[in-house]
Design an enzyme around this catalytic site. Structure first.
Site, PDB file in Angstrom:
ATOM      1  N   GLU A   1       0.766   3.846   1.608  1.00 33.73           N
ATOM      2  CA  GLU A   1       1.094   4.356   2.945  1.00 33.73           C
ATOM      3  C   GLU A   1       2.260   3.569   3.553  1.00 33.73           C
ATOM      4  OE1 GLU A   1      -2.947   4.197   4.335  1.00 33.73           O
ATOM      5  OE2 GLU A   1      -3.420   5.837   2.963  1.00 33.73           O
TER       6      GLU A   1
ATOM      7  N   HIS B   1       0.850  -1.194   0.000  1.00 32.35           N
ATOM      8  CA  HIS B   1       0.000   0.000   0.000  1.00 32.35           C
ATOM      9  C   HIS B   1       0.888   1.249   0.000  1.00 32.35           C
ATOM     10  CE1 HIS B   1      -2.886   3.039   1.181  1.00 32.35           C
ATOM     11  NE2 HIS B   1      -3.820   2.216   0.757  1.00 32.35           N
TER      12      HIS B   1
ATOM     13  N   GLU C   1      -3.946   2.320  -7.245  1.00 36.76           N
ATOM     14  CA  GLU C   1      -4.315   3.424  -6.360  1.00 36.76           C
ATOM     15  C   GLU C   1      -3.409   4.625  -6.619  1.00 36.76           C
ATOM     16  OE1 GLU C   1      -6.580   1.735  -2.703  1.00 36.76           O
ATOM     17  OE2 GLU C   1      -4.494   1.993  -2.171  1.00 36.76           O
TER      18      GLU C   1
ATOM     19  N   GLY D   1      -7.700   9.413  -0.105  1.00 35.29           N
ATOM     20  CA  GLY D   1      -8.100  10.215   1.046  1.00 35.29           C
ATOM     21  C   GLY D   1      -8.201  11.702   0.754  1.00 35.29           C
TER      22      GLY D   1
ATOM     23  N   SER E   1     -10.522   7.473  -3.047  1.00 38.02           N
ATOM     24  CA  SER E   1     -11.747   8.278  -2.904  1.00 38.02           C
ATOM     25  C   SER E   1     -12.976   7.656  -3.575  1.00 38.02           C
ATOM     26  CB  SER E   1     -11.513   9.703  -3.432  1.00 38.02           C
ATOM     27  OG  SER E   1     -10.521  10.352  -2.642  1.00 38.02           O
TER      28      SER E   1
HETATM   29  O1  LIG Z   1      -6.006   3.829   0.141  1.00 41.69           O
HETATM   30  C1  LIG Z   1      -7.143   3.509  -0.163  1.00 41.69           C
HETATM   31  C2  LIG Z   1      -7.576   2.113  -0.071  1.00 41.69           C
HETATM   32  O2  LIG Z   1      -6.507   1.259   0.138  1.00 41.69           O
HETATM   33  C3  LIG Z   1      -8.131   4.513  -0.607  1.00 41.69           C
HETATM   34  O3  LIG Z   1      -8.459   5.319   0.453  1.00 41.69           O
HETATM   35  P1  LIG Z   1      -9.696   6.339   0.338  1.00 41.69           P
HETATM   36  O4  LIG Z   1     -10.861   5.536  -0.209  1.00 41.69           O
HETATM   37  O5  LIG Z   1      -9.916   6.834   1.729  1.00 41.69           O
HETATM   38  O6  LIG Z   1      -9.276   7.407  -0.624  1.00 41.69           O
END
Ligand SMILES: O=C(CO)COP(=O)(O)O
Length: 258
Positions: A103, A101, A173, A179, A219
């Site tokens: 993050e 991911h 993504e 987010g 999102s």
């Molecule tokens: O990172 C995400 C799913 O792994 C997406 O996050 P959001 O739907 O909050 O933008």
């Protein structure tokens, strides 16, 4: 033609403790009916500390909802403080595990090499990886989003046999859409997802590429999911924020009604 069952997965990230997790999954289970599960595979990806509670609920009530973890160690066991291994997740009967991911790439410096080792660890223990790839804003602005994303894809799949590759889930993504409320346009998402499938066909075969499910993430909400799901190379969504609201997540699962 291969028909791919859409996969709607809620990545809770670092939200909901184990008690909240039970209440949340109960809400989802109450709202979702057999016809939903017939059309769509539904999964939740809670924090590690929730998994045992979710497992007990899913087993006890024979729920059709699947679950998985948000990360896995590349190692099987040993002196790796804070890590969670594939065998531990397999014992909890996880179906999926999110790997790479953005993050984790950003805050934990995960490289494609480590991501690749984690993908192999997942398969070794019978877990299906949801391999996340996608570009940052500056990369898209430079027009390098496809090349960047395909490099991450190749890195994540390195030396993976076709029998494993065909069951992997890829989540595209774009980092700038996570987010932020800025959803990637469905045409733009389709462009990259088609390129991902094309690359898998090149690395393996068209048959493997036709089997792999490619999700879009960033999102996703009930208001934009139908347009995204209408694209031919998008087979589901990896949903962050909106998956924390059970009613909203159910609407996303029912994207055909939106
Ligand atoms: O990172 C995400 C799913 O792994 C997406 O996050 P959001 O739907 O909050 O933008």
């Amino acid at each position: 033609m291969t028909t791919r069952t859409p996969l709607m997965a809620g990545n809770w990230k670092m939200n909901l403790n184990h008690l909240e997790a039970i209440a949340h999954v109960q809400k989802l289970a109450f709202a979702l009916a057999d016809k939903d599960y017939d059309a769509v595979e539904v999964a939740v990806l809670p924090p590690f500390t929730d998994l045992r509670s979710v497992q007990t609920l899913v087993d006890g009530d024979k729920l059709k909802i699947k679950y998985g973890a948000q990360d896995v160690s590349a190692q099987d066991s040993g002196a790796y403080t804070g890590e969670i291994s594939g065998p531990m997740l397999a014992k909890l009967k996880c179906t999926y595990v999110v790997i790479g991911h953005s993050e984790r790439r950003q805050y934990h410096n995960e490289t494609d090499e480590l991501v690749n080792a984690k993908v192999k660890a997942a398969f070794k223990h019978g877990l299906t990886p949801i391999l996340c790839i996608g570009e940052e804003l500056h990369v898209r602005e430079a027009g390098d989003h496809v090349t960047h994303t395909l490099t991450q894809l190749e890195g994540g799949l390195k030396d993976l046999p076709a029998e494993q590759a065909e069951s992997i889930v890829i989540a595209y993504e774009p980092v700038w859409a996570i987010g932020t409320g800025k959803v990637c346009g469905s045409e733009d998402a389709q462009e990259v997802c088609a390129a991902i499938r094309g690359k898998i066909a090149e690395l393996y075969s068209q048959d493997v590429a036709d089997k792999v499910r490619i999700q879009y993430g960033g999102s996703v909400k009930s208001g934009n999911v139908a347009e995204i799901m209408a694209k031919p190379d998008i087979d589901g969504a990896l949903v962050g924020g909106a998956s924390l609201d059970a009613d909203e997540f159910v609407k996303i699962v029912r994207f055909r009604d939106q």
